[in-house]
Design a protein around this motif. Sequence first.
Motif, PDB file in Angstrom:
ATOM      1  N   GLU A  23       0.829  -1.244   0.024  1.00  0.00           N
ATOM      2  CA  GLU A  23       0.025  -0.047   0.051  1.00  0.00           C
ATOM      3  C   GLU A  23       0.979   1.219  -0.057  1.00  0.00           C
ATOM      4  N   TRP A  24       1.835   1.398   0.639  1.00  0.00           N
ATOM      5  CA  TRP A  24       2.679   2.461   0.944  1.00  0.00           C
ATOM      6  C   TRP A  24       4.187   2.574   0.390  1.00  0.00           C
ATOM      7  N   ASN A  25       4.582   1.496  -0.335  1.00  0.00           N
ATOM      8  CA  ASN A  25       5.845   1.358  -0.862  1.00  0.00           C
ATOM      9  C   ASN A  25       6.067   2.604  -1.846  1.00  0.00           C
ATOM     10  N   VAL A  26       5.359   2.990  -2.693  1.00  0.00           N
ATOM     11  CA  VAL A  26       5.407   3.832  -3.822  1.00  0.00           C
ATOM     12  C   VAL A  26       5.753   5.416  -2.752  1.00  0.00           C
ATOM     13  N   LYS A  27       4.978   5.693  -1.799  1.00  0.00           N
ATOM     14  CA  LYS A  27       5.279   6.826  -1.030  1.00  0.00           C
ATOM     15  C   LYS A  27       6.418   6.812  -0.480  1.00  0.00           C
ATOM     16  N   VAL A  28       7.005   5.601   0.138  1.00  0.00           N
ATOM     17  CA  VAL A  28       8.079   5.752   0.911  1.00  0.00           C
ATOM     18  C   VAL A  28       9.182   6.076   0.038  1.00  0.00           C
ATOM     19  N   VAL A  29       9.214   5.167  -0.978  1.00  0.00           N
ATOM     20  CA  VAL A  29      10.315   5.646  -2.073  1.00  0.00           C
ATOM     21  C   VAL A  29      10.166   7.085  -2.575  1.00  0.00           C
ATOM     22  N   ALA A  30       9.061   7.555  -2.762  1.00  0.00           N
ATOM     23  CA  ALA A  30       9.161   9.015  -3.072  1.00  0.00           C
ATOM     24  C   ALA A  30       9.741   9.965  -2.109  1.00  0.00           C
ATOM     25  N   GLU A  31       9.510   9.386  -0.760  1.00  0.00           N
ATOM     26  CA  GLU A  31      10.116  10.355   0.144  1.00  0.00           C
ATOM     27  C   GLU A  31      11.493  10.402   0.147  1.00  0.00           C
ATOM     28  N   GLU A  32      12.330   9.279  -0.479  1.00  0.00           N
ATOM     29  CA  GLU A  32      13.594   9.013  -0.540  1.00  0.00           C
ATOM     30  C   GLU A  32      14.248   9.745  -1.860  1.00  0.00           C
ATOM     31  N   ALA A  33      13.601  10.731  -2.537  1.00  0.00           N
ATOM     32  CA  ALA A  33      14.083  11.347  -3.637  1.00  0.00           C
ATOM     33  C   ALA A  33      15.445  11.826  -3.261  1.00  0.00           C
ATOM     34  N   ASN A  34      15.511  12.378  -2.061  1.00  0.00           N
ATOM     35  CA  ASN A  34      16.837  13.233  -1.947  1.00  0.00           C
ATOM     36  C   ASN A  34      17.972  12.191  -1.572  1.00  0.00           C
ATOM     37  N   PHE A  35      17.744  10.725  -1.685  1.00  0.00           N
ATOM     38  CA  PHE A  35      18.778  10.050  -1.627  1.00  0.00           C
ATOM     39  C   PHE A  35      19.850  10.140  -2.706  1.00  0.00           C
ATOM     40  N   LEU A  36      19.251  10.398  -3.909  1.00  0.00           N
ATOM     41  CA  LEU A  36      20.039  10.644  -4.934  1.00  0.00           C
ATOM     42  C   LEU A  36      21.018  11.718  -4.765  1.00  0.00           C
ATOM     43  N   TYR A  37      20.869  12.785  -4.347  1.00  0.00           N
ATOM     44  CA  TYR A  37      21.657  13.647  -3.867  1.00  0.00           C
ATOM     45  C   TYR A  37      22.896  13.323  -3.112  1.00  0.00           C
ATOM     46  N   TRP A  38      22.240  12.838  -1.850  1.00  0.00           N
ATOM     47  CA  TRP A  38      23.209  12.437  -0.778  1.00  0.00           C
ATOM     48  C   TRP A  38      24.187  11.371  -0.908  1.00  0.00           C
ATOM     49  N   GLN A  39      23.626  10.310  -1.591  1.00  0.00           N
ATOM     50  CA  GLN A  39      24.376   9.104  -1.737  1.00  0.00           C
ATOM     51  C   GLN A  39      24.701   8.396  -2.972  1.00  0.00           C
ATOM     52  N   LEU A  40      24.110   9.080  -4.035  1.00  0.00           N
ATOM     53  CA  LEU A  40      24.379   8.380  -5.439  1.00  0.00           C
ATOM     54  C   LEU A  40      24.965   9.260  -6.475  1.00  0.00           C
ATOM     55  N   GLY A  41      26.450   9.658  -6.401  1.00  0.00           N
ATOM     56  CA  GLY A  41      26.953  10.275  -7.458  1.00  0.00           C
ATOM     57  C   GLY A  41      26.978   9.617  -8.737  1.00  0.00           C
ATOM     58  N   SER A  48      15.047  13.464 -12.317  1.00  0.00           N
ATOM     59  CA  SER A  48      13.911  13.991 -12.693  1.00  0.00           C
ATOM     60  C   SER A  48      12.543  13.268 -12.329  1.00  0.00           C
ATOM     61  N   PHE A  49      12.869  11.863 -12.532  1.00  0.00           N
ATOM     62  CA  PHE A  49      11.469  11.140 -12.248  1.00  0.00           C
ATOM     63  C   PHE A  49      11.377  10.955 -10.733  1.00  0.00           C
ATOM     64  N   MET A  50      12.458  10.770  -9.710  1.00  0.00           N
ATOM     65  CA  MET A  50      12.242  11.073  -8.385  1.00  0.00           C
ATOM     66  C   MET A  50      11.642  12.084  -8.012  1.00  0.00           C
ATOM     67  N   ASP A  51      11.984  13.144  -8.469  1.00  0.00           N
ATOM     68  CA  ASP A  51      11.649  14.509  -7.934  1.00  0.00           C
ATOM     69  C   ASP A  51      10.171  14.741  -8.286  1.00  0.00           C
ATOM     70  N   ALA A  52       9.572  14.304  -9.632  1.00  0.00           N
ATOM     71  CA  ALA A  52       8.479  14.227 -10.025  1.00  0.00           C
ATOM     72  C   ALA A  52       7.465  13.502  -9.140  1.00  0.00           C
ATOM     73  N   LEU A  53       7.986  12.332  -8.770  1.00  0.00           N
ATOM     74  CA  LEU A  53       7.088  11.333  -7.904  1.00  0.00           C
ATOM     75  C   LEU A  53       6.924  11.865  -6.679  1.00  0.00           C
ATOM     76  N   ALA A  54       7.876  12.625  -6.169  1.00  0.00           N
ATOM     77  CA  ALA A  54       7.737  12.993  -4.831  1.00  0.00           C
ATOM     78  C   ALA A  54       6.638  14.192  -4.903  1.00  0.00           C
ATOM     79  N   ALA A  55       6.693  15.131  -5.627  1.00  0.00           N
ATOM     80  CA  ALA A  55       5.656  16.241  -5.957  1.00  0.00           C
ATOM     81  C   ALA A  55       4.381  15.548  -6.352  1.00  0.00           C
ATOM     82  N   SER A  56       4.100  14.547  -7.082  1.00  0.00           N
ATOM     83  CA  SER A  56       2.978  14.013  -7.089  1.00  0.00           C
ATOM     84  C   SER A  56       2.353  13.323  -6.163  1.00  0.00           C
ATOM     85  N   VAL A  57       3.139  12.941  -5.016  1.00  0.00           N
ATOM     86  CA  VAL A  57       2.609  12.266  -3.899  1.00  0.00           C
ATOM     87  C   VAL A  57       1.671  13.403  -3.079  1.00  0.00           C
TER      88      VAL A  57
END
Length: 840
Positions: free
Chosen positions: A606-624, A650-659
């Motif tokens: 039920e909530w996996n997509v929302k949880v992933v969307a909240e991790e959008a900034n993981f890309l900045y901090w952990q994934l060069g 781009s996709f993760m930022d949009a996913l977070a905004a869409s939530v």
Amino acid sequence: MTTDAGVRLLDEPTDELLAWHRETAAAHDDPFEAAKRLTERLGAHVVRDGSDATVADDGTGTHDGTDETRTEVGFWTPELLEDGVPAEDVFLEVLTPDADVDPGETDVREVRFRRDRVPLRREGEYHWGVVAGMRAGTRERLGSLYRLVYRENGSRNDGRDDGGGWETVADSLAYSVPFGAFAPAELYDVERLDETRADRDYFASLGTDEERVSTTDHDGLPRIDPAASVLEIHPGTATESGSLAGLADVYEDIGEKLRADEPLAPWERNFAGYDGIQLMPVEPLTENPETHEFWSVADETEDELLVAVGRPDALNWGYDIVVSAFSAPNPAILESGRPDELVDFIAACHALPRPIRVVFDVALGHADDRGAELLDDRYVLGPGMYGKHLDYTEPTARAVILEMQRRKMDFGADGIRVDGAQDFTSHDPETGEMYHDDAFLAEMDAVTQEVAGTEYRPWMIFEDGRPWPREDWELASSYRALIEQHPHSFQWSPVTFAHNTPALLTFWATKWWRVREVAEFGGHWLTGVANHDTVRRGTQIDPTVAFNQSPVNPYLGDDYPETLDAAYDNPAAATLFHCFLPGVPMDFVHANMRAPWGFVRDTDPEWNVKVVAEEANFLYWQLGDEKFDDPTQFRRVKDLGFDSLDSLHSFMDALAASVEATEYDLDAMAAMLSALDNPLGGGDGENGNLSATDLDAYADAWMRDVYEFANLAHWRDGQDDDRTANRLAVREFRHDRPWLREDLRDGDYFTYRHPTEGTVLYYGFRESPDRDEQLLFAANMEGVPVEVSPDSLAADAAGDANAPPIPTDGWEPALTAPDVDAGTDVTLANADAIVWRREP
């Protein structure tokens, strides 16, 4: 195998068991006190009384042809009475495999089980029985599986009908659930496990070992002393195997090298130098009913079941528990599928030249929603912050939860960390408000352990930030409420609680008032900034925000990943907590390894997509770019078409905004995201547009990729020799000076230089209780380089009327950061530190 008589109820022993129940209930006017005694015998126990109820002495759990295993079983079943289920319709269902089964194999395969149903006897709200013919599980083989079953009477509709007109009740106090909490439990010979554990001498010496136990309670029981320093570990990602066996191998290898006086590899140092380990939860987890099929009935008859089974491989940070089977180890981190693996890991820690205390993280406040499928309604008060809120006031539920704790800790834990103690709340019917159930926390504190014949009290640790989550909790919480109630206990400190962000500039300046509290009365706090929650919260910060938060600290690294790594692992913080401040310093092994970490779970459809969307900034901090371009990483996300980090951003930022824009409406989110240029689509959406199914598939791919990305095996070769040597040295410095754990005394001094003039310089002076050693500490917590010396610090302190005179002569460098020259006049760059020592 069982005897020719098969699985059957033994009438006379069962009568004796029911008589004991009646006597126990009659002896206690308080229902809770009666329930505490009754719940000790719930579940399934191999009876070993020296009579005809013995197991063969060869250690295999097989029989010698004359003796036969007896099993005592008990279930608390108030729902059956409420539903009007006749006593004669209640049975113990025993499932015995017709061939050897390897419970450690994760591949799903079909296994045939013989089914026996044995009638149970009802006494009040309980069902009891003493059963012959069940097979006890051991290290070498799978035992009989079991559960309570009853004939369907049409009055329940909770989805637990297992077919054939029967419904099931799980054993919430099971010791082993090899196929997960939603499958039948396994009868396990825990007494033999205890008798054969390799660290029996460790427990036998508790009463005489003053290095580990120096206190006894009023009843004379020894209490485990606190560790000097603690390492928090997530077993699922700590080694390539993701198992407790893999973690035991790490510590066995470290022990061999230490005994042989051989150097440790740089990555091994990140695990060493501690005398305490806090394991993130090792309890059975919730499961995704759409993707997790570790126990699936393929065919059945009255006498047999054909079942597709597999050892659970759920990916989870550990806190999504179902409470039922809490007393069993999580099979997903048991490489062998055997509970022995948890004991073996503990024994490996106890066998080190300097034994390591093992602390269990008890997360009973994290009851996932699916737990309601396995627990009677009387366990549940209602919805809670993490799923279900348990009802701690129901006498029997209260007693069962405490019994779960006792059984889990009896696997050999030295300490218990109660997660989210502020969430243990109950409803006051008179005021209509919730209150902190400190009486229940006191009951948790009163639980004693018995391992290898030794009874003891564990080191007690609470995470408690009350009045969290009230809006002003950070200002209002003292982090001392439970220490004041239980003076022997410890709490997580305010610089250890969940929401600290040392990657942001001015963190150490604005947190000064809390750090100062550690110095004044932090002797019973766990301290340090790195743990599973702080690092996770750090990765959720949007580093591009220009207002409403401090900017990212530009002195920590050249990019965001370097900055985050240095924020949670740097010489200044390590030296501050290990070499100067009181309390028990705690580190997180992922921070030590400078490895990625995030919020990982694949258990919630039920909530996996929302949880992933909240991790959008993981890309900045952990994934060069360099890490993303590694062909071994993020393979699933790349297979979905994301061939560059920019496209993923781009996709993760949009996913977070869409939530936020859709209030988490998956169909609406899919429609919104279909308007963007992204590689997803072509699923079951019309005209190749995105669908909710596509989003679910992406979330699953993300979680699995992050889980693999965070596995420490990938980060072993990249460890810096100087850095890891320094961190090990600060831990050894702490162990050599146990007096540092105590609060600062009269004559000690701790402050920061102000005005800061671009540098947050912490410094302080401490003297040992016997006055044979003095320490002078200085650290550039953040900012531009600064020159320091004993003379300059003494002169700086002289301007403070509250400061004691700091000596200026006789100081020698005792410990320096890797880039600091050993001397009396030094330059400390950002995150550099030094400790001088002198003998008065």
